[in-house]
Design a protein around this motif. Structure first.
Motif, mmCIF file in Angstrom:
data_model
loop_
_atom_site.group_PDB
_atom_site.id
_atom_site.type_symbol
_atom_site.label_atom_id
_atom_site.label_comp_id
_atom_site.label_asym_id
_atom_site.label_seq_id
_atom_site.Cartn_x
_atom_site.Cartn_y
_atom_site.Cartn_z
ATOM 1 N N ALA A 335 0.837 -1.205 0.000
ATOM 2 C CA ALA A 335 0.000 0.000 0.000
ATOM 3 C C ALA A 335 0.871 1.255 0.000
ATOM 4 C CB ALA A 335 -0.923 -0.003 1.215
ATOM 5 N N THR A 336 2.104 1.117 -0.493
ATOM 6 C CA THR A 336 3.052 2.229 -0.417
ATOM 7 C C THR A 336 2.522 3.506 -1.081
ATOM 8 O OG1 THR A 336 4.915 0.709 -0.389
ATOM 9 C CG2 THR A 336 5.385 2.971 -1.050
ATOM 10 N N VAL A 337 2.101 3.383 -2.306
ATOM 11 C CA VAL A 337 1.672 4.580 -3.039
ATOM 12 C C VAL A 337 0.409 5.166 -2.393
ATOM 13 C CG1 VAL A 337 0.904 5.445 -5.282
ATOM 14 C CG2 VAL A 337 2.785 3.796 -5.150
ATOM 15 N N GLU A 338 -0.518 4.293 -2.009
ATOM 16 C CA GLU A 338 -1.738 4.762 -1.332
ATOM 17 C C GLU A 338 -1.385 5.462 -0.020
ATOM 18 O OE1 GLU A 338 -1.177 1.841 -2.618
ATOM 19 O OE2 GLU A 338 -2.947 1.003 -3.602
ATOM 20 N N ALA A 339 -0.418 4.907 0.701
ATOM 21 C CA ALA A 339 -0.042 5.506 1.991
ATOM 22 C C ALA A 339 0.597 6.877 1.770
ATOM 23 C CB ALA A 339 0.915 4.580 2.742
#
Lengths: 453, 430
Positions: A335-339
């Motif tokens: 969820a890196t980009v979402e985070a």
């Protein structure tokens, strides 16, 4: 069982930082004593305001190697004898260097305090820096450096300073030096650095703890031990790094870690120093309401709402002049980009968006927890040193708490708006570049540069 | 100097043990709720529940809305935290004296009436947070899984200490709301809890408040599980992990006596004599003389249920091997058992242990934790003062005897990490 109503709370009494008794020894050395009844372990600090810009460029890290080898042999005792005497007296002795100088730290049960001062003096005044011991500490530093690079959190912090600070500024390079410069440090370098910089000019000693039952006043005992430490007044030259920001710092640097179990985030942009006209307290309050608890702005969304993280912290790191606003933590890899996008949104609020309630809540926390933050000898000694190396006295703590007690929303809003109006975030990401590079470019933190892990 | 921290104790009719220690240096109180439930109380297939519970305890209770526990305390200058271990879960908070009653009200509500607030959505969210906690603390660090591996090497199949408090993520994912509710009812209650208050409060007032907020709490806990037989010292099967680590590292792991056995304390001194000090045998030999390791250390985890864990650790320098370091460790173990420690080593180990202990007691938060531990584990809160004298009473003969029984080459299990491509198990690696 029966349910009871929530009980009322009575407000805490006014508070002031513990009183500091100042003494200036005949040698000119300032000794600052804080009596804390019931604190059986006495904390001693010696603060020497040297600057890291004084290290030769190709020997950066010599100051830290020097700090770590102060107790590795003196004119009177070899390394093993020193270890026996220090450990046998129940002393914990350590030393480190930072932007503001060298700090030697000593913790000792009150009963061994005079003995500890004698050993401390020997380490400061008479160290001989034997070659084998220096070589061993150089190797040990090189191992530490390898471990720091391997750890995602430390790796992020290291990449950040290199990306954020101007390449010509000392702050762009690790305070403890890099592998190539540390590897070049010799015993001769260490001796030369010690001789030139470790002297009592503008240095000070802090003693905090229960001084009851000692065989004399603490300042007299310090004088007996350290009175012979001599200095030529005015020896120190200015020249600290200014902490200049790189012109291209507003971007994303992605440290590639294929298959990383989590993604480490580290964001920073210019922040205040302790003399900020907004009052340092306004930034303590901001740090808490942004990233000081699971209910703070960041974790309310990223942890409690989305479950992306165990926790993301925010804070302000004052330098002697200027400073940093830093946000850091680890998030779920997938969820890196979402985070990052969620974090971008959380951080995009303006001063006007702050509510009276959240400011009051954070201010109450900061002001009313102060007595608990300074209730042990080590915490008190550390704070006296931290402020002293910034040229400030401990009444700053008391007046900052007073400021926070009555702080209103508009002061905090103005403080945040100043950060927002300043240069953009530098975002360092330690994670899998193949998976995240493309997505990160769309999060509004600027262009993405990928570097090897 | 003998320690004289004041200690007052009382046990309420429902079994809640209350400990009070006055200290008026600052106008605050530290509150510690020590609950005798940890990972060793978990059933197979349901590991990680004790720790997940620690998280759920902050998500609201019958009269406290989600997030309000932190919020209510913080607004009055309080803070709160919690930790989970093998034997216990502790809830720690600290607040200005005037907010003590509020803190007790909050604790009472969640320790006696939590379940109305434990919903599926809280459970799902906190399970995600715990998964990230595991990745952050264990998976995403070089050597981060060492402790889990040590427990698996030292404790046999089915032993309550074989799995660590973070638990198995498969188990956590499988935990139902019903499992979680059952766990609370079985383990949280006055008879399994110690309430400690340290700071600016008089014992009489503290006891009265404890009675007011916990006196009518009913105890529904299930009987505590029977004690596990102590394990004898014995080495297991060594393990080598090939992973993306910055340097080769060797752990020698040992079973030790239960934390309540004086020999556990002696064993911690012996471990310091071996590797925990600058004057320790391995530091002098391997770090200073042979230069085969860049650093070494020792650690021990005192546990209640029959057997504790201890270890030595060394980072191997380039050009040397883990096997060479392990051989040296074995020689030093034999030397210690046969000849005993040097006088200087014992003196240093005791002086360092004593100072560390005094440092631990310096802050009221940790003092409260140590008082709870003394009451729960040693059956007497005053053990906090007595422990200090016990440390000073350890002799060189004790160290040699305990080393000869527990810290021998035969009783060690070696865990080593070597640099190499890729992770050794799924989900690991950087």
């Amino acid at each position: 069982m029966s349910r009871r109503p929530c009980p009322a709370v009575t407000p805490p009494p006014a508070w002031a930082f513990p009183e500091v008794a100042d003494h200036v020894l005949p040698s000119g050395l300032r000794v600052r004593c804080v009596d804390l009844p019931g604190q059986h372990v006495v904390s001693v600090r010696v603060a020497v305001p040297l600057t890291l810009t004084a290290e030769p460029r190709d020997r950066e890290g010599v100051a830290l190697v020097m700090a770590r080898t102060l107790d590795e042999g003196t004119r009177a005792h070899d390394a093993e004898q020193m270890a026996q005497r220090i450990e046998g007296a129940g002393i914990a002795l350590g030393a480190g260097v930072g932007e503001r100088g060298l700090v030697v730290e000593l913790e000792v049960p009150g009963s061994s305090f005079p003995e500890a001062l004698g050993l401390l003096a020997e380490c400061l005044v008479d160290p001989v820096f034997p070659e084998p011991e220096v070589a061993r500490h150089v190797r040990s530093r090189l191992t530490d450096i390898a471990h720091e690079r391997a750890d995602a959190g430390s790796r992020a912090a290291l990449e950040f300073i290199g990306s954020y600070y101007d390449a010509t500024d000392r702050a762009a390079r690790p305070a403890g030096g890099s592998a190539d410069t540390v590897g070049a440090v010799s015993a001769t370098d260490v001796r030369a650095f010690h001789a030139a910089h470790v002297h009592p000019d503008r240095a000070f000693v802090v003693v905090a703890g229960d001084v009851n039952g000692m065989p004399g006043a603490p300042a007299d005992l310090v004088d007996r031990a350290l009175g012979r430490w001599s200095a030529t007044q005015g020896q120190r030259r200015p020249g600290a790094s200014s902490g200049a920001r790189a012109p291209d710092a507003g971007r994303v640097v992605l440290v590639d870690r294929p298959g990383a179990a989590q993604t480490e985030l580290y964001l920073g942009r210019p922040g205040p120093d302790r003399r900020t006209p907004h009052g340092w307290g306004a930034f303590q309050v901001l740090a808490f309401l942004l990233g000081g608890s699971p209910q703070a702005r960041i974790d309310a969304v990223l942890r409690e709402g989305l479950g992306y993280t165990y926790g993301i912290r925010a804070g302000f790191r004052p330098r002697r002049s200027g400073g940093l606003c830093v946000v850091s933590g680890a998030v779920r890899a997938d969820a890196t980009v979402e985070a990052v996008a969620a974090l971008q949104e959380v951080l995009s609020f303006t001063g006007d968006d702050l509510t009276d309630d959240e400011v009051r809540h954070a201010a109450d926390f900061v002001a009313k927890t102060a007595p608990g933050r300074y209730a042990t000898s080590d915490a008190v000694a550390d704070q006296v040193v931290r402020l002293g190396l910034d040229g400030l006295d401990v009444d700053t703590v008391t007046s900052t708490v007073e400021q926070v007690r009555t702080l209103d929303r508009s002061r905090v809003a103005a403080a945040w708006d100043e950060v927002r109006a300043g240069p953009a975030w530098t975002l360092v990401v330690v994670g899998d570049a193949t998976l995240h590079a493309e997505g990160l470019a769309t999060t509004g933190f600027g262009e993405v540069t990928v570097v090897r892990g | 100097m003998s320690l004289t921290y004041p200690v007052a104790t009382r046990t309420l009719d429902n079994g809640l043990r209350v400990v009070v220690s006055e200290d008026h240096l600052v106008p605050r109180v530290s509150l510690n709720m020590w609950v005798e439930v940890g990972s060793r109380h978990e059933s197979p297939g349901r590991t990680g529940l004790a720790h997940l519970f620690e998280h759920l305890m902050f998500e609201g209770s019958a009269q406290v809305a989600e997030g309000e526990h932190f919020r209510a305390l913080q607004g009055h200058g309080g803070h709160a935290n919690a930790t989970t271990s093998f034997d216990r879960t502790t809830y720690l908070s600290s607040m200005p004296t005037g907010a003590l009653e509020l803190a007790l009200w909050l604790e009472s509500d969640r320790h006696t009436d939590l379940l109305p607030a434990v919903t599926q959505s809280n459970l799902d969210n906190q399970r995600d947070v715990v998964l990230e906690e595991k990745r952050e603390r264990y998976d995403n660090h070089p050597y981060g899984d060492a402790f889990q591996r040590m427990c698996r090497l030292v404790f046999p199949d089915g032993h309550p200490y074989r799995h660590t408090p973070i638990g198995d993520m498969t188990d956590l994912r499988a935990a139902t709301l019903q499992d979680v509710h059952r766990f609370y009812l079985d383990h949280y209650g006055p008879s399994t809890t110690v309430l400690t208050m340290v700071g600016d409060v008089h014992p009489d007032e503290a006891f009265e408040l404890a009675e007011r907020y916990f006196g009518d709490a009913a105890d529904r806990t299930v009987p505590r599980m029977p004690a596990t037989d102590p394990l004898p010292p014995a080495g297991g099967v060594n393990e080598t992990v090939v992973d993306d680590v910055p340097s080769e590292r060797v752990y020698a792991c040992f079973r030790l006596p239960a934390v309540t056995d004086r020999d556990f304390l002696v064993a911690t001194v012996a471990l310091d004599v071996l590797a925990g000090l600058a004057v320790s045998s391995l530091h002098q030999r391997l770090v200073r003389r042979e230069e085969s390791v860049s650093g070494c250390g020792a650690g021990a985890m005192g546990l209640v249920d029959g057997t504790s864990l201890g270890y030595l650790v060394a980072d191997v320098e380039d050009g040397h091997s883990g096997a060479e370091v392990d051989a040296a460790v074995c020689e030093e173990l034999q030397v210690l058992a046969r000849r005993g420690p040097g006088d200087q080593q014992v003196r240093a180990a005791l002086a360092q242990t004593e100072r560390s202990y005094l440092e631990a007691l310096a802050g009221t938060d940790e003092r409260a934790e140590l008082l709870s531990r003394a009451a729960s584990t040693h059956g007497d809160a005053c053990y906090v003062n007595a422990h200090h004298d016990l440390v000073r009473g350890v002799t060189a003969e004790d160290v040699a005897r305990v080393a000869g029984r527990w810290l021998t080459p035969e009783s060690r299990t070696v865990l080593s990490y070597r640099a190499g491509p890729g992770a050794s198990d799924a989900g690991r690696g950087r």
